[in-house]
Design a protein around this motif. Structure first.
Motif, PDB file in Angstrom:
ATOM      1  N   GLY A  95      41.006  32.328  38.601  1.00 54.53           N
ATOM      2  CA  GLY A  95      42.364  32.812  38.405  1.00 54.53           C
ATOM      3  C   GLY A  95      42.924  33.562  39.595  1.00 54.53           C
ATOM      4  N   LEU A  96      42.120  33.722  40.620  1.00 50.66           N
ATOM      5  CA  LEU A  96      42.510  34.508  41.789  1.00 50.66           C
ATOM      6  C   LEU A  96      43.125  33.588  42.841  1.00 50.66           C
ATOM      7  CD1 LEU A  96      42.529  37.256  43.190  1.00 50.66           C
ATOM      8  CD2 LEU A  96      40.197  36.823  43.980  1.00 50.66           C
ATOM      9  N   LYS A  97      44.453  33.510  42.810  1.00 48.71           N
ATOM     10  CA  LYS A  97      45.143  32.619  43.735  1.00 48.71           C
ATOM     11  C   LYS A  97      46.270  33.313  44.499  1.00 48.71           C
ATOM     12  CE  LYS A  97      44.108  28.513  40.964  1.00 48.71           C
ATOM     13  NZ  LYS A  97      44.659  27.347  40.218  1.00 48.71           N
ATOM     14  N   SER A  98      46.461  34.592  44.250  1.00 46.62           N
ATOM     15  CA  SER A  98      47.491  35.346  44.954  1.00 46.62           C
ATOM     16  C   SER A  98      47.128  36.827  44.911  1.00 46.62           C
ATOM     17  CB  SER A  98      48.865  35.133  44.310  1.00 46.62           C
ATOM     18  OG  SER A  98      48.929  35.788  43.056  1.00 46.62           O
ATOM     19  N   LEU A  99      47.834  37.620  45.708  1.00 42.98           N
ATOM     20  CA  LEU A  99      47.596  39.064  45.701  1.00 42.98           C
ATOM     21  C   LEU A  99      47.911  39.666  44.339  1.00 42.98           C
ATOM     22  CD1 LEU A  99      48.979  40.126  49.202  1.00 42.98           C
ATOM     23  CD2 LEU A  99      46.588  39.984  48.489  1.00 42.98           C
ATOM     24  N   ASN A 100      48.900  39.132  43.656  1.00 46.64           N
ATOM     25  CA  ASN A 100      49.245  39.650  42.332  1.00 46.64           C
ATOM     26  C   ASN A 100      48.101  39.466  41.341  1.00 46.64           C
ATOM     27  OD1 ASN A 100      51.828  40.455  43.118  1.00 46.64           O
ATOM     28  ND2 ASN A 100      52.715  38.449  42.650  1.00 46.64           N
ATOM     29  N   ASP A 101      47.325  38.399  41.540  1.00 53.15           N
ATOM     30  CA  ASP A 101      46.199  38.147  40.631  1.00 53.15           C
ATOM     31  C   ASP A 101      45.074  39.153  40.825  1.00 53.15           C
ATOM     32  OD1 ASP A 101      47.506  35.882  39.635  1.00 53.15           O
ATOM     33  OD2 ASP A 101      46.636  34.593  41.183  1.00 53.15           O
ATOM     34  N   LEU A 102      45.038  39.814  41.986  1.00 58.09           N
ATOM     35  CA  LEU A 102      43.973  40.784  42.246  1.00 58.09           C
ATOM     36  C   LEU A 102      44.002  41.929  41.246  1.00 58.09           C
ATOM     37  CD1 LEU A 102      43.777  41.131  46.141  1.00 58.09           C
ATOM     38  CD2 LEU A 102      41.899  40.548  44.596  1.00 58.09           C
ATOM     39  N   GLN A 103      45.203  42.419  40.930  1.00 60.58           N
ATOM     40  CA  GLN A 103      45.304  43.545  40.021  1.00 60.58           C
ATOM     41  C   GLN A 103      44.763  43.198  38.641  1.00 60.58           C
ATOM     42  OE1 GLN A 103      46.300  46.595  41.240  1.00 60.58           O
ATOM     43  NE2 GLN A 103      45.319  47.227  39.325  1.00 60.58           N
ATOM     44  N   THR A 104      45.073  41.988  38.191  1.00 56.83           N
ATOM     45  CA  THR A 104      44.539  41.534  36.905  1.00 56.83           C
ATOM     46  C   THR A 104      43.029  41.485  36.942  1.00 56.83           C
ATOM     47  OG1 THR A 104      46.521  40.201  36.522  1.00 56.83           O
ATOM     48  CG2 THR A 104      44.571  39.648  35.229  1.00 56.83           C
ATOM     49  N   LEU A 124      41.063  43.196  38.917  1.00 61.90           N
ATOM     50  CA  LEU A 124      40.549  44.569  38.987  1.00 61.90           C
ATOM     51  C   LEU A 124      40.568  45.218  37.610  1.00 61.90           C
ATOM     52  CD1 LEU A 124      42.285  45.722  42.286  1.00 61.90           C
ATOM     53  CD2 LEU A 124      39.815  45.651  41.907  1.00 61.90           C
ATOM     54  N   ASN A 125      41.618  44.983  36.863  1.00 60.93           N
ATOM     55  CA  ASN A 125      41.711  45.575  35.523  1.00 60.93           C
ATOM     56  C   ASN A 125      40.626  45.053  34.596  1.00 60.93           C
ATOM     57  OD1 ASN A 125      43.960  47.024  36.310  1.00 60.93           O
ATOM     58  ND2 ASN A 125      45.413  45.506  35.529  1.00 60.93           N
ATOM     59  N   ASN A 126      40.192  43.826  34.834  1.00 68.54           N
ATOM     60  CA  ASN A 126      39.135  43.237  34.017  1.00 68.54           C
ATOM     61  C   ASN A 126      37.752  43.494  34.600  1.00 68.54           C
ATOM     62  OD1 ASN A 126      41.097  42.186  32.319  1.00 68.54           O
ATOM     63  ND2 ASN A 126      41.179  40.224  33.395  1.00 68.54           N
ATOM     64  N   GLY A 127      37.713  44.217  35.707  1.00 72.74           N
ATOM     65  CA  GLY A 127      36.441  44.426  36.397  1.00 72.74           C
ATOM     66  C   GLY A 127      35.495  45.352  35.687  1.00 72.74           C
ATOM     67  N   SER A 128      36.000  46.083  34.693  1.00 75.37           N
ATOM     68  CA  SER A 128      35.145  47.047  33.994  1.00 75.37           C
ATOM     69  C   SER A 128      34.024  46.381  33.212  1.00 75.37           C
ATOM     70  CB  SER A 128      36.000  47.886  33.034  1.00 75.37           C
ATOM     71  OG  SER A 128      36.683  47.046  32.120  1.00 75.37           O
ATOM     72  N   ILE A 129      34.148  45.060  33.006  1.00 74.15           N
ATOM     73  CA  ILE A 129      33.110  44.368  32.261  1.00 74.15           C
ATOM     74  C   ILE A 129      31.849  44.185  33.101  1.00 74.15           C
ATOM     75  CG2 ILE A 129      34.803  43.139  30.844  1.00 74.15           C
ATOM     76  CD1 ILE A 129      34.399  40.688  32.581  1.00 74.15           C
ATOM     77  N   ILE A 147      32.250  39.394  45.794  1.00 67.11           N
ATOM     78  CA  ILE A 147      33.234  39.593  46.857  1.00 67.11           C
ATOM     79  C   ILE A 147      34.505  38.841  46.483  1.00 67.11           C
ATOM     80  CG2 ILE A 147      33.772  39.300  49.290  1.00 67.11           C
ATOM     81  CD1 ILE A 147      31.583  41.337  48.796  1.00 67.11           C
ATOM     82  N   ALA A 148      35.555  39.584  46.183  1.00 68.08           N
ATOM     83  CA  ALA A 148      36.819  38.959  45.790  1.00 68.08           C
ATOM     84  C   ALA A 148      37.674  38.602  46.997  1.00 68.08           C
ATOM     85  CB  ALA A 148      37.593  39.884  44.859  1.00 68.08           C
ATOM     86  N   VAL A 149      37.549  39.394  48.069  1.00 67.94           N
ATOM     87  CA  VAL A 149      38.367  39.205  49.261  1.00 67.94           C
ATOM     88  C   VAL A 149      37.458  39.208  50.482  1.00 67.94           C
ATOM     89  CG1 VAL A 149      40.344  40.038  50.591  1.00 67.94           C
ATOM     90  CG2 VAL A 149      40.219  40.495  48.128  1.00 67.94           C
ATOM     91  N   ALA A 150      37.683  38.282  51.403  1.00 70.26           N
ATOM     92  CA  ALA A 150      36.941  38.264  52.662  1.00 70.26           C
ATOM     93  C   ALA A 150      37.914  38.039  53.802  1.00 70.26           C
ATOM     94  CB  ALA A 150      35.872  37.167  52.654  1.00 70.26           C
ATOM     95  N   VAL A 151      37.723  38.751  54.880  1.00 72.12           N
ATOM     96  CA  VAL A 151      38.544  38.563  56.072  1.00 72.12           C
ATOM     97  C   VAL A 151      37.669  37.855  57.097  1.00 72.12           C
ATOM     98  CG1 VAL A 151      40.162  39.633  57.655  1.00 72.12           C
ATOM     99  CG2 VAL A 151      39.618  40.775  55.497  1.00 72.12           C
TER     100      VAL A 151
END
Length: 325
Positions: free
Chosen positions: A140-149, A151-156, A212-216
């Motif tokens: 589901g991670l296809k844009s910067l906006n998806d990152l917040q979602t 992160l919010n689900n990261g507590s699992i 790792i959700a983001v890599a540069v």
């Protein structure tokens, strides 16, 4: 390039840089018998090897190329390219006299302040450095906006989401740009995994346990990431003059071997100019250097804008480089 009977364009580049003045030009290009004093650092041409420090970035592939090395050999110049992934150590080794040349970005040159001078412009990256999202692991991670979602689900998970990048490199710069320019992205929300080199970040992002959700990354790893379905959200194409790669020579090498340095630069720009006329040679070079397919090499090549001798000369004469500094 011009013949040996007259000064090649790189002479004017060096003169404009203020690296080597009129005395150097007279001694090495107009037939004078005056020789620069040897400092015991690197003896006259044909003696010791010239050590160049860099990393795996495709923009530096010319220095690792066999045909370029053969042209140097024909001029009795023995160049050895060595990966030194720490920018600070790269500058320190130049200062200690352990290396003669190094490739780096303009911003790192200004920050590290090595005991040397810029003697050549290599490239501007126009997409060769990029921020990528780990879409294969997080569909589901296809844009910067998806990152917040995400992160919010990261507590699992007990493992916080990570961002991986090579510290003290253009990768760190792009991560900071992302943090500053985008309201919905904050580095503090992530577990920052700082590595030495882009290949390490690429390895980490492929390990599901690292989350790792983001890599540069830089090329050729950006192309490999795209091929595997990772999403690019920011690249140096968005700021084409932000990341500028330069060639730096130590003051010792400039003083002790100005003619050898001039010949090395002339051979380098001769190859770059040839590649500008026939880009198939550059594509083959990048393909071999990065172990890529022809299509992948084309993508990498399109993300790197190499300076020809004429373009570098223009940057000097129009004081574009001084303005960038």
């Amino acid at each position: 390039m011009a013949s040996k009977s007259g000064p090649p364009p790189i002479v004017y580049i060096l003169a404009a840089l203020g690296v080597l003045g009129a005395g150097w030009y007279a001694a090495t290009r107009l037939g004078s018998n005056v020789k620069a004093p040897s400092l015991g650092f690197l003896v006259n041409r044909g003696g010791d090897e010239v050590l160049l420090l860099g990393d795996t970035f495709s923009g530096y592939s010319t220095f690792r190329n066999d045909e370029f090395q053969a042209a140097l050999d024909a001029a009795n110049i023995e160049l050895r390219y060595e990966d030194e992934f720490s920018q600070a150590e790269r500058a320190e080794r130049l200062n200690r006299g352990e290396a003669d040349l190094m490739v780096t970005t303009l911003d790192r040159f200004l920050q590290q302040k090595p005991e040397g001078k810029i003697v050549g412009l290599i490239d501007r990256t126009v997409g060769a450095d990029a921020v990528t999202l780990n879409t294969p692991q997080f569909p589901g991670l296809k844009s910067l906006n998806d990152l917040q979602t995400l992160l919010n689900n990261g507590s699992i998970s007990t493992q916080p989401l990570g961002i991986a990048y090579a510290e003290d490199t253009p990768s760190e710069y792009l991560a900071q740009v992302l943090d500053i320019r985008f309201d919905n992205f904050n580095l503090s929300d992530f577990r920052e995994v700082k590595v030495v080199e882009a290949s390490e970040a690429w390895q980490l992002v492929q390990d599901p346990s690292e989350r790792i959700a983001v890599a540069v990354l830089w090329e050729p790893f950006v192309t490999q990431a795209r091929k595997q379905g990772h999403t690019v959200v920011l690249s140096s194409q968005d700021a084409p003059n932000a990341i500028l790669d330069v060639l730096v020579a130590s003051d010792r090498y400039i003083d002790s071997n100005p003619e050898e340095l001039s010949d090395l630069l002339e051979i380098y720009y001769r190859r770059i100019d040839a590649n500008a006329r026939d880009r198939s040679g550059l594509r083959e070079q990048i393909q071999e250097d990065g172990n890529l397919s022809a299509n992948e090499a084309t993508v990498v090549m399109d993300g790197i804008d190499f300076f020809t001798s004429v373009e570098a000369n223009r940057w000097m004469n129009e004081e574009t480089l001084s303005k960038r500094v």
